[in-house]
Scaffold this motif. Sequence first.
Motif, mmCIF file in Angstrom:
data_model
loop_
_atom_site.group_PDB
_atom_site.id
_atom_site.type_symbol
_atom_site.label_atom_id
_atom_site.label_comp_id
_atom_site.label_asym_id
_atom_site.label_seq_id
_atom_site.Cartn_x
_atom_site.Cartn_y
_atom_site.Cartn_z
ATOM 1 N N GLY A 1 0.775 -1.234 0.000
ATOM 2 C CA GLY A 1 0.000 0.000 0.000
ATOM 3 C C GLY A 1 0.804 1.282 0.000
ATOM 4 O O GLY A 1 0.246 2.359 0.215
ATOM 5 N N SER A 2 2.118 1.202 -0.265
ATOM 6 C CA SER A 2 2.937 2.407 -0.274
ATOM 7 C C SER A 2 2.847 3.108 -1.625
ATOM 8 O O SER A 2 3.210 2.533 -2.656
ATOM 9 N N SER A 3 2.398 4.366 -1.618
ATOM 10 C CA SER A 3 2.352 5.140 -2.868
ATOM 11 C C SER A 3 3.761 5.429 -3.369
ATOM 12 O O SER A 3 3.985 5.541 -4.577
ATOM 13 N N LEU A 4 4.725 5.556 -2.438
ATOM 14 C CA LEU A 4 6.109 5.813 -2.833
ATOM 15 C C LEU A 4 6.681 4.619 -3.595
ATOM 16 O O LEU A 4 7.309 4.782 -4.645
ATOM 17 N N VAL A 5 6.481 3.401 -3.071
ATOM 18 C CA VAL A 5 6.977 2.209 -3.754
ATOM 19 C C VAL A 5 6.301 2.051 -5.112
ATOM 20 O O VAL A 5 6.956 1.703 -6.104
ATOM 21 N N PHE A 6 4.996 2.331 -5.178
ATOM 22 C CA PHE A 6 4.276 2.259 -6.454
ATOM 23 C C PHE A 6 4.940 3.180 -7.476
ATOM 24 O O PHE A 6 5.201 2.780 -8.614
ATOM 25 N N MET A 7 5.211 4.423 -7.073
ATOM 26 C CA MET A 7 5.822 5.391 -7.981
ATOM 27 C C MET A 7 7.222 4.956 -8.401
ATOM 28 O O MET A 7 7.546 4.948 -9.597
ATOM 29 N N VAL A 8 8.051 4.603 -7.430
ATOM 30 C CA VAL A 8 9.443 4.272 -7.750
ATOM 31 C C VAL A 8 9.519 3.004 -8.596
ATOM 32 O O VAL A 8 10.328 2.901 -9.521
ATOM 33 N N ASP A 9 8.651 2.031 -8.317
ATOM 34 C CA ASP A 9 8.610 0.808 -9.120
ATOM 35 C C ASP A 9 8.302 1.135 -10.576
ATOM 36 O O ASP A 9 8.928 0.595 -11.501
ATOM 37 N N ASP A 10 7.364 2.055 -10.793
ATOM 38 C CA ASP A 10 7.019 2.434 -12.160
ATOM 39 C C ASP A 10 8.146 3.239 -12.812
ATOM 40 O O ASP A 10 8.442 3.060 -14.000
ATOM 41 N N LEU A 11 8.781 4.128 -12.041
ATOM 42 C CA LEU A 11 9.923 4.872 -12.586
ATOM 43 C C LEU A 11 11.043 3.914 -13.007
ATOM 44 O O LEU A 11 11.684 4.100 -14.053
ATOM 45 N N ILE A 12 11.285 2.890 -12.194
ATOM 46 C CA ILE A 12 12.304 1.882 -12.528
ATOM 47 C C ILE A 12 11.967 1.217 -13.861
ATOM 48 O O ILE A 12 12.831 1.066 -14.736
#
Length: 324
Positions: A129-140
Amino acid sequence: MTDKIFSIQNPQEFETIALAVFKHQFKHNKAYRSFCTLINVYASDVTKVEEIPFLPIQFFKSRPVLSSTEKIQETFTSSGTTGSVTSKHLVTDINVYKKSYLRGFAHFYGNIEAYVVLALLPNYLERKGSSLVFMVDDLIRKTKNIESGFFLDNLQELSKKLEELDKKGQKVLLIGVSFALLDLVEMQKFNLKNTIIMETGGMKGRRKELVREELHGILQNGFGVSEIHSEYGMTELLSQGYSKGNGIFKTPPWMQICTRDTEDALTINPAGKNGGINVIDLANYNSCSFIATQDLGKVHKNGTFEIIGRFDNSDIRGCNLMVL
């Protein structure tokens, strides 16, 4: 409306769209409308942005904050201690979040495909549920580079990769929580020439909290860089502010910051005066775009801002009549 939000070019367009978003959310968001009417503010009363009420961020802990009847696609949750009540941001259109962070990153840093993204976010990876991990995963993924990836606790592998990529002249973004970046530079000292170090804040109980100047000084020395970048975001927002050094943040065109008086939450401070951070995030079209956070800070005349601390629970005054 979201196409208009991400096409904002100037303050006049921001004002026009912010007022339209307010009227939409007053009409469709039960929690926000209840709060506005409780403080005796109605949609017909508001004719300029300065008159729009800011919803206390604690509402995200106690009730659904929604301006849409569409199906929930993603629920982002804040981190918290065991047993504590966490915030829930109910997202009905995940593509709005993706558009916001991809355009926001490009606005400040250019094409994501120019970078290798290395993420040191161990405490966030340990929970869903982390929005930060969601964002960084997509940036990766968007880098389209096999060197990009997450590093949980493997600091040895990360340090080796950092040095190899930097020596090759590859642009690298190392994004991580403060305590993990400190762990890395305590293990090894670097002299990086092509790498951006970006901290996302947070000791999460793993280390003693440091003031920004002290933290950034240690990281600058440890990584051999002249500036430490920072990201300002939170579960309840779909946009981020970025600092390229000295803790001075800028926002993308669809996001603005102001501060409120710490004794009277309904009074907006003039530029340069410390106060509670209020955020207008127009990407939050389907939830609430006008949020009074628990951060303390200062907004400068040019619209940049800095974070200077957090409210103590005992210091939160006003505008909390419905939260408990």
